[in-house]
Design a protein around this motif. Structure first.
Motif, PDB file in Angstrom:
ATOM      1  N   VAL A   1     -25.821  40.845  -7.075  1.00 53.34           N
ATOM      2  CA  VAL A   1     -25.571  42.267  -6.838  1.00 53.34           C
ATOM      3  C   VAL A   1     -24.159  42.573  -7.312  1.00 53.34           C
ATOM      4  O   VAL A   1     -23.202  41.913  -6.925  1.00 53.34           O
TER       5      VAL A   1
ATOM      6  N   TYR B   1     -24.391  49.940  -5.914  1.00 52.92           N
ATOM      7  CA  TYR B   1     -24.706  48.522  -6.011  1.00 52.92           C
ATOM      8  C   TYR B   1     -25.864  48.349  -6.979  1.00 52.92           C
ATOM      9  O   TYR B   1     -26.885  49.026  -6.862  1.00 52.92           O
ATOM     10  N   LEU B   2     -25.700  47.426  -7.922  1.00 54.36           N
ATOM     11  CA  LEU B   2     -26.674  47.198  -8.986  1.00 54.36           C
ATOM     12  C   LEU B   2     -27.255  45.803  -8.865  1.00 54.36           C
ATOM     13  O   LEU B   2     -26.509  44.821  -8.742  1.00 54.36           O
ATOM     14  N   ASP B   3     -28.595  45.707  -8.902  1.00 56.31           N
ATOM     15  CA  ASP B   3     -29.276  44.418  -8.952  1.00 56.31           C
ATOM     16  C   ASP B   3     -29.174  43.929 -10.389  1.00 56.31           C
ATOM     17  O   ASP B   3     -29.746  44.535 -11.291  1.00 56.31           O
TER      18      ASP B   3
ATOM     19  N   THR C   1     -32.706  42.891 -12.187  1.00 55.04           N
ATOM     20  CA  THR C   1     -33.601  43.960 -12.650  1.00 55.04           C
ATOM     21  C   THR C   1     -32.851  45.085 -13.342  1.00 55.04           C
ATOM     22  O   THR C   1     -33.474  45.963 -13.936  1.00 55.04           O
TER      23      THR C   1
ATOM     24  N   ARG D   1     -31.337  47.491 -11.943  1.00 56.32           N
ATOM     25  CA  ARG D   1     -31.666  48.737 -11.252  1.00 56.32           C
ATOM     26  C   ARG D   1     -30.720  48.916 -10.074  1.00 56.32           C
ATOM     27  O   ARG D   1     -30.270  47.956  -9.461  1.00 56.32           O
ATOM     28  N   ALA D   2     -30.444  50.177  -9.769  1.00 54.84           N
ATOM     29  CA  ALA D   2     -29.539  50.487  -8.662  1.00 54.84           C
ATOM     30  C   ALA D   2     -30.203  50.145  -7.329  1.00 54.84           C
ATOM     31  O   ALA D   2     -31.343  50.530  -7.078  1.00 54.84           O
ATOM     32  N   LEU D   3     -29.485  49.385  -6.498  1.00 55.95           N
ATOM     33  CA  LEU D   3     -29.933  49.135  -5.127  1.00 55.95           C
ATOM     34  C   LEU D   3     -29.492  50.279  -4.237  1.00 55.95           C
ATOM     35  O   LEU D   3     -30.208  50.683  -3.324  1.00 55.95           O
ATOM     36  N   ALA D   4     -28.294  50.775  -4.494  1.00 52.30           N
ATOM     37  CA  ALA D   4     -27.752  51.932  -3.782  1.00 52.30           C
ATOM     38  C   ALA D   4     -26.907  52.705  -4.784  1.00 52.30           C
ATOM     39  O   ALA D   4     -26.106  52.119  -5.515  1.00 52.30           O
TER      40      ALA D   4
END
Length: 188
Positions: A114, A155-157, A160, A162-165
């Motif tokens: 993350v 927060y970015l995974d 993937t 993709r944005a986590l938050a």
């Protein structure tokens, strides 16, 4: 008085009854074997399900172990710092201490894939990874749709992408100024 029965009629009937009885017995055996196979398959499925649950639990622990290790370390750091704080601590010192703990958390997140995302002021607003909490007036048309300020990190995974938050931001919006003409006065 019993009538004598013609054996030419009875023998084929008896043979057919014997054949039917044999067929029924074969079907009964097949059904019993099918029930036994189904029960054995059910036992295998239950065993595989239990094994799968054990593997999942172990997998979860393998995935969580780095996070748990980081949390344990962070907790110990917090407790150690709490015991050594000076009586008089400035706001700047407190902020520095808290930022060091935030950095420790950021490193733990990084080890878990993350990434902390902090948009730059003046960059284009990205609704995929940012959430606008308020719109403010842009001083020029070139700044329309750009980030005016960052209220919270995103927060970015990294696996993937993709944005986590989403990061929470202020967004600038340009509006054309309206020109108000003075009312025409009396002519001389």
């Amino acid at each position: 008085m019993l009538e004598e029965v013609d054996s030419t009629v009875v023998d084929p009937v008896v043979e057919r009854l014997d054949a039917l009885t044999g067929s029924v017995e074969d079907m009964r055996r097949d059904m019993a074997a099918s029930r036994d196979r189904a029960a054995a398959q059910e036992r295998v499925i239950e065993r595989l399900h239990e094994e799968n649950e054990r593997l999942r639990s172990g997998e979860r622990m393998l995935l969580l172990r780095p996070v748990l290790t980081d949390l344990l370390r962070l907790r110990n750091d917090l407790l150690r710092q709490a015991g050594t704080l000076p009586e008089e601590m400035s706001i700047a010192q407190t902020a520095e201490l808290l930022e060091s703990f935030a950095y420790s958390v950021e490193m733990a997140l990084s080890r878990c894939g993350v990434e902390v995302v902090r948009p730059e002021v003046g960059t284009a607003f990205d609704p995929a990874g940012q959430r606008a909490t308020r719109v403010v007036a842009a001083p020029s048309p070139q700044l329309d749709g750009t980030v005016a300020g960052v209220l919270g990190d995103g927060y970015l995974d990294t696996v993937t992408n993709r944005a986590l938050a989403a990061a929470t931001v202020l967004v600038q919006r340009w509006t054309e100024p309206t020109i108000v003409e003075a009312p025409a006065g009396p002519s001389n």
